[in-house]
Design a protein around this motif. Structure first.
Motif: not given
Length: 262
Positions: A105-116, A151-160, A259-260
């Motif tokens: 739920g929360l991640l979906e809302k974030a992506v819908a308003c511009g999280l990339r 990745h499915y939602m189109g969000v790139m990752i910076n892993g710490s 991989v993608k």
């Protein structure tokens, strides 16, 4: 009454504006500076949603970087914030935990308003290290599922990732880089474990007589300031730099991209 103030940089930097709508984090990891920074005070709080939205609305440009330690830390606040940001046309990035990414739920809302783009605190692949550092929010969480979800939602990752915990040996660098590349993580930030004064980790290291350095200029997560358990300080520091070199080799960049699915 607690007066909540949101700070953001007015300075224009590479077309990105920075914003903070919460302070601190609800979790208490032994190595994190947060508990020492907020000692004897409230360690996590948010701005009022309407005030946060008004500040974001006033910021010019399109790109926004939330500097919050844990933007999803208060789920109700975050959900309302993301609902309010929808339609603003922002493209933004933030930092999050594996646990919060896996929650529906929360991640979906974030992506819908511009999280990339998301900074994700994996920190270690070793459950013994997670337990020792009391990073329970990562324990028994499926890192691979969190990556697939982003990745499915189109969000790139910076892993710490943090090197030098007590169950780490000299093989930790190669194993961590290989895992990150095999998962298609786009960028990685590596750290040397640093016991900041005031943290539970620092207290434990002092009690064990393992601190070796009092020059605070070296407390930057790039230098070894304590005695590691299963390797020498030299191996830890050189392995840290080698991890950056290996992860960002052209061959590994191409491997990670391959991989993608797209």
């Amino acid at each position: 009454m607690v007066v909540i103030i949101t700070f953001y940089y007015q300075q224009y930097l590479a077309s990105i504006y920075f914003s903070i709508v919460s302070r601190g984090c609800p979790h208490t990891c032994d190595f994190c500076y947060k508990k020492a920074f907020f000692k004897d005070g409230k360690s996590f709080y948010t701005q009022a949603v309407d005030d946060a939205l008004a500040e974001i609305e006033r910021l010019p440009g399109k790109h926004l970087y939330f500097l919050d330690d844990h933007l999803f830390g208060n789920a109700e606040f975050a959900a309302n914030l993301f609902d309010g940001m929808k339609g603003m046309g922002r493209v933004w990035q933030a930092a999050e935990t594996v646990q919060s990414i896996l929650q529906p739920g929360l991640l979906e809302k974030a992506v819908a308003c511009g999280l990339r783009s998301m900074f994700v605190g994996f920190e270690t692949l070793n459950p013994n290290n997670l337990r020792e550092q009391h990073k329970y929010q990562n324990l028994n969480r499926d890192y691979n599922a969190a990556i697939r979800r982003l990745h499915y939602m189109g969000v790139m990752i910076n892993g710490s990732f943090v090197f030098g915990m007590d169950d780490d040996d000299k093989t930790i660098f190669e194993r961590t880089v290989e895992w990150a590349v095999s998962q298609g993580i786009e960028t990685a930030t590596f750290h040397i474990l640093t016991p900041y004064p005031g943290t539970a980790l620092y207290t434990r290291m002092v009690q064990q007589n393992r601190m070796t350095e009092n020059n605070w200029d070296l407390y930057d997560t790039r230098h070894v300031v304590y005695k590691p358990a299963k390797m020498t300080p030299e191996i830890l520091e050189s392995g840290y730099w080698r991890a950056y070199q290996d992860f960002y080799r052209w061959s590994n960049i191409f491997r990670g991209a391959w991989v993608k699915e797209t």
